[in-house]
Write a protein that holds these residues in place. Structure first.
Motif, PDB file in Angstrom:
ATOM      1  N   PHE A 130       0.436  16.361  16.136  1.00 22.79           N
ATOM      2  CA  PHE A 130      -0.138  16.202  14.796  1.00 22.79           C
ATOM      3  C   PHE A 130       0.765  15.428  13.844  1.00 22.79           C
ATOM      4  N   PRO A 131       2.031  15.800  13.729  1.00 31.16           N
ATOM      5  CA  PRO A 131       2.895  15.004  12.840  1.00 31.16           C
ATOM      6  C   PRO A 131       2.978  13.543  13.259  1.00 31.16           C
ATOM      7  N   ALA A 154       7.097   5.173   5.615  1.00 29.24           N
ATOM      8  CA  ALA A 154       7.933   5.393   4.433  1.00 29.24           C
ATOM      9  C   ALA A 154       9.361   5.715   4.864  1.00 29.24           C
ATOM     10  N   MET A 155       9.501   6.583   5.861  1.00 29.17           N
ATOM     11  CA  MET A 155      10.846   6.914   6.361  1.00 29.17           C
ATOM     12  C   MET A 155      11.527   5.674   6.910  1.00 29.17           C
ATOM     13  N   THR A 168       0.847  -1.196   0.000  1.00 27.20           N
ATOM     14  CA  THR A 168       0.000   0.000   0.000  1.00 27.20           C
ATOM     15  C   THR A 168       0.881   1.243   0.000  1.00 27.20           C
ATOM     16  N   ASP A 169       0.544   2.181  -0.855  1.00 27.56           N
ATOM     17  CA  ASP A 169       1.335   3.399  -0.994  1.00 27.56           C
ATOM     18  C   ASP A 169       1.388   4.155   0.321  1.00 27.56           C
ATOM     19  N   PHE A 187       1.913   8.082  11.740  1.00 29.55           N
ATOM     20  CA  PHE A 187       1.585   6.696  12.022  1.00 29.55           C
ATOM     21  C   PHE A 187       0.243   6.266  11.455  1.00 29.55           C
ATOM     22  N   LYS A 188      -0.689   7.210  11.386  1.00 33.28           N
ATOM     23  CA  LYS A 188      -2.033   6.754  11.089  1.00 33.28           C
ATOM     24  C   LYS A 188      -2.629   7.346   9.813  1.00 33.28           C
ATOM     25  N   TRP A 189      -2.694   8.660   9.755  1.00 38.49           N
ATOM     26  CA  TRP A 189      -3.415   9.275   8.640  1.00 38.49           C
ATOM     27  C   TRP A 189      -2.626   9.219   7.345  1.00 38.49           C
ATOM     28  N   ASN A 190      -1.353   9.545   7.441  1.00 41.72           N
ATOM     29  CA  ASN A 190      -0.519   9.714   6.268  1.00 41.72           C
ATOM     30  C   ASN A 190       0.448   8.535   6.085  1.00 41.72           C
ATOM     31  N   LYS A 191       0.841   7.967   7.186  1.00 40.64           N
ATOM     32  CA  LYS A 191       1.757   6.812   7.243  1.00 40.64           C
ATOM     33  C   LYS A 191       3.144   7.137   6.720  1.00 40.64           C
TER      34      LYS A 191
END
Ligand SMILES: Nc1ncnc2c1ncn2[C@@H]1O[C@H](COP(=O)(O)OP(=O)(O)OP(=O)(O)O)[C@@H](O)[C@H]1O
Ligand SMILES: [Mg+2]
Lengths: 310, 274
Positions: free
Chosen positions: B97-98, B111-112, A88-89, B103-107
């Protein structure tokens, strides 16, 4: 390939989530420059295995080394040489297309001077030149996928790991990706791919590992798998959905193996035409019939009892 | 297409180990820049409105009735507490917020995590970026206090470093909580109402903690806001504290900061490994 160094080696690798065993003691090796595919139905443990290799998930037991190192001790050293395309992206939605590529390069400590031209090349590859200043959240699903793949290439990784890379891509984008992957392979990049598309597996992978329920069912080249786990040809017949099941026992006696699918019956034989002729002689006249060569789909069906795309 | 160099030559792992957190700072700053106008207006409007209402309005009342508090003008008394409150509020916004997003909204933390950046570097980077925003906000705050005549001597500016200490120790700690929280949305509503609010009201912000009934004072003792405010008052206008208390205040803030960082490092590593 056989004399190349081993880049990835797993021994008795196990991953449990609580009581549930997702990867159940698997062994495999991947050599430099190889392109290695994981095939398996949903929940087979492909992504879990990929994530352990990517050093983002810890194993429960067993051994694994990537580039000669243990991912639990040398995470950053390993990750420095991996390009990861997760199933998943996980793009940064707050940033634009271009900024996503840029910042990912920065995570690998790359200089702005290196990243700038790299962005141009990757935007071109991902066919996102016109979308460069668009926020990621405004991209279509396939565009996001293309960006995720492009992002993984920023650091020119030694090992490229693609978890179902082409899911959601249109045919053109798929072929652009395949072309790129071939070229990377020529340059010595090692590829790890999971996919549900057998044409992709056949085209891209030197070697395939078929997994089911956390275990390895078979491992060989695509041609080797077909040779060992299927007949040369397959006769597909349809008698109508209500009659298929009734006729199946009769058909079973006429060939090596049959598979009864909801809409058709697959009959495995080395000479499909001869088998079809024989059916006619017995007074069995299917509504439609088709003789084709065996494919990975047939191997998959045999090994896992499931069709490749479910 | 330029010829391939390959990550073996391109990526310098040792350098990333030293400087990786700054790539995280960079992405945070890039994100700030997206809402720079809002950020600037809040940084100015917030202290301005506060000082008009409380500092000047209430201050006038207190100054005329009792000749100030603790031997100084009410605004001078209040300034270190207001700056520290702003620092805590800002640190909380820029850390919580970050973290929820990552962890949740943007994940994007995941990626990092697929890059050589470590969990610790993510924590450190987010915190450094948050603290630069805090520094900016409290400097603006300080400037406005100065314009309102709250700093009677140049020592008044020392409330900036003390408020930074409040932001850093609170931020380091709440960041780990944000990574640990499962049900983020309700969780932070609870934190806002039942932690932030009492912290603000019962930390000797508007009057000295010693005027508070003893059974409520513990809130202040636990709160980094009280410790920083005491230090700030001591440094800016010579509010009396004993040498032992001085050491204790600094020790408490240092301890909270260190424990917070360790806690956050652990929580991030744990959540990223899932
Ligand atoms: N974080 C998790 N917690 C609990 N169980 C998990 C977790 N992640 C995966 N699993 C379970 O482990 C099994 C293997 O999952 P995995 O994602 O590796 O499968 P997969 O082969 O990649 O499947 P797909 O083709 O659907 O992507 C599944 O049964 C899944 O439910
Ligand atoms: Mg998967």
């Amino acid at each position: 390939m056989a004399n190349q160094e081993i880049l990835i080696e797993a021994k008795a690798l196990v991953k449990r989530y609580g009581d549930f065993t997702a990867v159940n003691g698997i062994d495999f090796q991947v050599r430099k420059g190889e392109s290695f595919g994981f095939l398996g139905p949903n929940g087979a443990g492909k992504s879990t295995t990929m994530r352990i290799i990517a050093a983002t998930l810890t194993r429960t037991s067993g051994d694994i080394s990537i580039l000669g190192k243990d991912p639990e001790k040398f995470g950053p050293e390993i990750k420095a040489h991996l390009g990861v395309v997760p199933q998943t992206d996980n793009l940064d939605n707050a940033l634009t297309v271009e900024e996503n590529l840029y910042i990912y390069g920065r995570y690998f400590g790359l200089s702005k001077r290196f990243i700038k031209p790299k962005i141009e090349e990757l935007l071109d590859f991902a066919q996102l030149v016109e979308k460069r200043d668009v926020k990621v959240e405004a991209l279509s699903g396939g565009m996001k996928r293309r960006l995720t793949i492009a992002r993984a290439l920023v650091s020119e990784p030694e090992i490229l790991m693609l978890d179902e890379p082409t899911t959601g891509l249109d045919p053109q984008a798929r072929h652009i990706l395949w072309d790129r992957l071939f070229r990377l392979k020529e340059q010595g990049v090692t590829l790890l791919i999971t996919t549900h598309y057998m044409d992709e597996a056949e085209q891209l992978c030197d070697r395939l590992m078929v997994m089911d329920k956390g275990s390895i069912m078979a491992e060989d080249s695509p041609a080797g798998l077909i040779k060992n786990y299927s007949t040369k040809e397959v006769l597909e017949v349809r008698f109508g959905s209500d009659r298929n099941a009734v006729i199946a026992p009769q058909l079973k006696e006429m060939c090596d193996r049959i598979e009864v699918l909801p809409d058709r019956i697959l009959m495995y034989a080395d000479d499909g035409e001869a088998l079809l002729h024989e059916l006619g002689q017995k007074g069995l006249h299917p509504l439609t019939s088709l003789v084709r060569r065996s494919s990975l789909e047939d191997v998959f069906l045999r090994l896992t009892g499931r069709t490749l795309i479910d | 297409m330029a010829p391939r160099i390959g990550s073996l030559l391109l990526v310098d792992t040792e350098r990333i180990k030293r400087r990786g957190a700054f790539a995280v700072v960079e992405v945070r700053v890039m994100t700030y820049m997206k809402y720079l106008p809002a950020l600037l207006s809040v940084a100015i409007a917030n202290p301005f409105l506060y000082l008009l209402a409380v500092g000047v309005g209430v201050g006038k009342l207190i100054n005329t009735h009792s000749g100030g508090v603790d031997g100084v003008k009410y605004l001078t008394f209040l300034a270190p507490a207001l700056l520290a409150t702003a620092a805590i509020q800002n640190a909380m916004d820029e850390v919580v917020f970050p973290t929820l997003e990552g962890f949740k909204w943007n994940k994007n933390f995941f990626a990092m995590n697929a890059t050589p950046i470590s969990a610790k570097q993510i924590v450190n980077g987010v915190l450094i970026a948050a603290m630069s925003r805090v520094l900016f906000s409290v400097t603006v705050y300080g400037a406005i206090v100065y314009l309102f005549g709250g700093f009677t001597t140049a020592r008044g500016w020392l409330s900036i470093p003390t408020s930074l200490a409040a932001g850093a120790s609170f931020g380091a700690f709440i960041m780990g909580i944000a990574a640990w929280a499962k049900n983020d949305d309700t969780f932070f509503m609870v934190v806002g109402r039942f932690v932030m609010m009492p912290l603000f009201l019962f930390s000797g912000t508007f009057y000295q903690l010693s005027t508070m009934p003893i059974y409520l004072r513990w809130i202040g003792w636990l709160s980094p806001l009280w410790h920083t405010t005491e230090l700030g008052r001591f440094l800016t206008y010579g509010h009396h504290i004993s040498a032992m208390m001085f050491v204790f205040h600094i020790g408490y803030l240092a301890l909270m900061f260190t424990a917070g960082i360790i806690f956050s490092h652990r929580q991030f590593a744990r959540r990223l490994a899932k």
